[in-house]
Design a protein around this motif. Structure first.
Motif, mmCIF file in Angstrom:
data_model
loop_
_atom_site.group_PDB
_atom_site.id
_atom_site.type_symbol
_atom_site.label_atom_id
_atom_site.label_comp_id
_atom_site.label_asym_id
_atom_site.label_seq_id
_atom_site.Cartn_x
_atom_site.Cartn_y
_atom_site.Cartn_z
ATOM 1 N N THR A 105 0.833 -1.197 0.000
ATOM 2 C CA THR A 105 0.000 0.000 0.000
ATOM 3 C C THR A 105 0.871 1.252 0.000
ATOM 4 O OG1 THR A 105 -1.697 -1.175 1.263
ATOM 5 C CG2 THR A 105 -1.837 1.228 1.210
ATOM 6 N N PRO A 106 0.855 2.011 -1.086
ATOM 7 C CA PRO A 106 1.616 3.267 -1.104
ATOM 8 C C PRO A 106 0.877 4.348 -0.333
ATOM 9 C CG PRO A 106 0.456 2.998 -3.170
ATOM 10 C CD PRO A 106 0.182 1.751 -2.365
ATOM 11 N N SER A 107 1.511 5.495 -0.196
ATOM 12 C CA SER A 107 0.898 6.650 0.460
ATOM 13 C C SER A 107 -0.479 6.951 -0.125
ATOM 14 C CB SER A 107 1.809 7.872 0.274
ATOM 15 O OG SER A 107 1.119 9.057 0.573
ATOM 16 N N SER A 108 -1.342 7.500 0.712
ATOM 17 C CA SER A 108 -2.677 7.873 0.237
ATOM 18 C C SER A 108 -2.630 8.979 -0.808
ATOM 19 C CB SER A 108 -3.544 8.334 1.422
ATOM 20 O OG SER A 108 -2.975 9.480 2.049
ATOM 21 N N GLU A 109 -1.488 9.681 -0.898
ATOM 22 C CA GLU A 109 -1.331 10.736 -1.898
ATOM 23 C C GLU A 109 -0.614 10.233 -3.150
ATOM 24 O OE1 GLU A 109 -2.822 13.381 -1.883
ATOM 25 O OE2 GLU A 109 -3.073 14.155 0.153
ATOM 26 N N VAL A 110 -0.597 8.935 -3.379
ATOM 27 C CA VAL A 110 0.101 8.401 -4.545
ATOM 28 C C VAL A 110 -0.448 9.007 -5.834
ATOM 29 C CG1 VAL A 110 -1.420 6.374 -4.719
ATOM 30 C CG2 VAL A 110 0.892 6.292 -5.691
ATOM 31 N N GLY A 111 -1.739 9.329 -5.864
ATOM 32 C CA GLY A 111 -2.330 9.922 -7.059
ATOM 33 C C GLY A 111 -1.702 11.251 -7.429
ATOM 34 N N LEU A 112 -1.311 12.034 -6.427
ATOM 35 C CA LEU A 112 -0.623 13.293 -6.684
ATOM 36 C C LEU A 112 0.679 13.038 -7.429
ATOM 37 C CD1 LEU A 112 0.067 16.031 -3.965
ATOM 38 C CD2 LEU A 112 1.816 15.306 -5.584
ATOM 39 N N HIS A 113 1.455 12.091 -6.940
ATOM 40 C CA HIS A 113 2.754 11.789 -7.540
ATOM 41 C C HIS A 113 2.592 11.276 -8.974
ATOM 42 C CE1 HIS A 113 5.037 12.078 -3.687
ATOM 43 N NE2 HIS A 113 3.830 11.841 -3.194
ATOM 44 N N LEU A 114 1.665 10.349 -9.171
ATOM 45 C CA LEU A 114 1.491 9.781 -10.506
ATOM 46 C C LEU A 114 0.995 10.836 -11.497
ATOM 47 C CD1 LEU A 114 -0.154 6.361 -9.582
ATOM 48 C CD2 LEU A 114 2.265 6.854 -10.021
ATOM 49 N N SER A 115 0.111 11.709 -11.045
ATOM 50 C CA SER A 115 -0.402 12.750 -11.936
ATOM 51 C C SER A 115 0.717 13.668 -12.406
ATOM 52 C CB SER A 115 -1.473 13.575 -11.211
ATOM 53 O OG SER A 115 -2.613 12.779 -10.923
ATOM 54 N N VAL A 116 1.662 13.957 -11.515
ATOM 55 C CA VAL A 116 2.783 14.820 -11.895
ATOM 56 C C VAL A 116 3.655 14.131 -12.933
ATOM 57 C CG1 VAL A 116 4.916 15.875 -11.091
ATOM 58 C CG2 VAL A 116 2.823 16.140 -9.759
ATOM 59 N N TYR A 117 4.003 12.874 -12.699
ATOM 60 C CA TYR A 117 4.875 12.169 -13.655
ATOM 61 C C TYR A 117 4.214 12.047 -15.024
ATOM 62 C CZ TYR A 117 7.812 10.884 -9.680
ATOM 63 O OH TYR A 117 8.629 10.913 -8.577
ATOM 64 N N ARG A 118 2.910 11.871 -15.055
ATOM 65 C CA ARG A 118 2.219 11.789 -16.342
ATOM 66 C C ARG A 118 2.217 13.126 -17.065
ATOM 67 N NH1 ARG A 118 -2.689 8.828 -13.246
ATOM 68 N NH2 ARG A 118 -1.740 6.749 -13.000
ATOM 69 N N ALA A 119 2.095 14.208 -16.292
ATOM 70 C CA ALA A 119 2.041 15.536 -16.904
ATOM 71 C C ALA A 119 3.414 16.085 -17.246
ATOM 72 C CB ALA A 119 1.327 16.508 -15.954
#
Length: 249
Positions: A105-119
């Motif tokens: 289980t990664p951090s609950s803010e994993v979506g923030l990190h992934l969104s940045v790498y995609r952008a």
């Protein structure tokens, strides 16, 4: 269970003391500037440093990094304390779909990190912290001033997203929109910041300068009597005219 296997953070052949200065030839970060090692090793170092500097408290924040061009990143696991990280504290996550192949289980803010790498394909490190002065100024409606040349050079500009509750998809979506134009420092209202870098070292420099700029802005408010008619100082804009964005100062 499901986290990355533990191994020594140092090369067994490296007999330097644990806190010795890095030497020319160390991996990552360049000679004599930042500890060597892979992205996990550098995030371990970063976690200790940001807690020591008061940029977060305990588990209040999360870190991620990847090798340039990689299709997966490593993210701090849920609930990890940033000053107690080791190699078992990270989860590998696929950037395209957010799947953690090892089932951890990664951090609950994993979506923030992934969104940045995609952008931002140029970004290889994302630092999410809770810097108190920067958050306070934003809550008061006061923009962080880039007063010194370091602030101006490393931060360039500071964006602010609309409010979204922590851990919700809106956080990552708002940050990705804010950084799409090349912005590397973003404040999240009543929450914290997201700071990006081409390297872990650069993200660290930017995070430190963001909170320092906030502290100087706060001190300037005290010295000038608050939000009166006097303008708060800022670094002259022509300072950046002849600076290479990829260099260090």
């Amino acid at each position: 269970m499901g986290l990355l296997p533990d191994r020594s953070l140092r090369d067994p052949a490296d007999r330097r003391p644990a806190h010795a200065a890095p030497q020319a030839g160390d991996e990552e970060g360049g000679p004599l500037t930042y500890p060597g090692g892979d992205p996990i090793d550098q995030c371990v170092h970063l976690g200790r440093e940001v807690i020591g500097a008061g940029l977060a408290i305990g588990s209040g924040g999360n870190l991620s990094a990847r090798s340039p061009g990689a299709h997966e990143c490593v993210v701090t696991a849920a609930g990890t304390w940033l000053d107690r990280l080791d190699r078992t504290s990270f989860v590998r996550v696929r950037i395209a779909d957010g799947v953690a192949p090892q089932g951890a289980t990664p951090s609950s803010e994993v979506g923030l990190h992934l969104s940045v790498y995609r952008a931002r394909p140029d970004v290889n490190a994302v630092v999410h912290l809770h810097p108190q002065t920067a958050v306070l100024l934003d809550a008061l409606g006061v923009a962080v001033r880039l007063i010194t040349t370091d602030h101006a050079f490393y931060l360039r500009r500071v964006a602010v997203t609309p409010w979204h509750a922590p851990g919700t998809p809106g956080v990552g979506e708002a940050v990705a929109e804010a950084v799409a134009d090349g912005t590397n420092c973003v404040l999240l209202p009543f929450h914290g910041c997201a700071v990006l870098g081409e390297t872990v070292e650069m993200a660290h420099r930017r995070a430190a300068n963001l909170e320092e700029a906030a502290r100087l802005t706060y001190q300037a408010l005290l010295l000038t009597g608050g939000l009166g008619p006097r303008e708060l100082p800022a670094c002259p804009p022509d300072f950046l005219a002849h600076r290479d964005p990829g260099s260090l100062i």
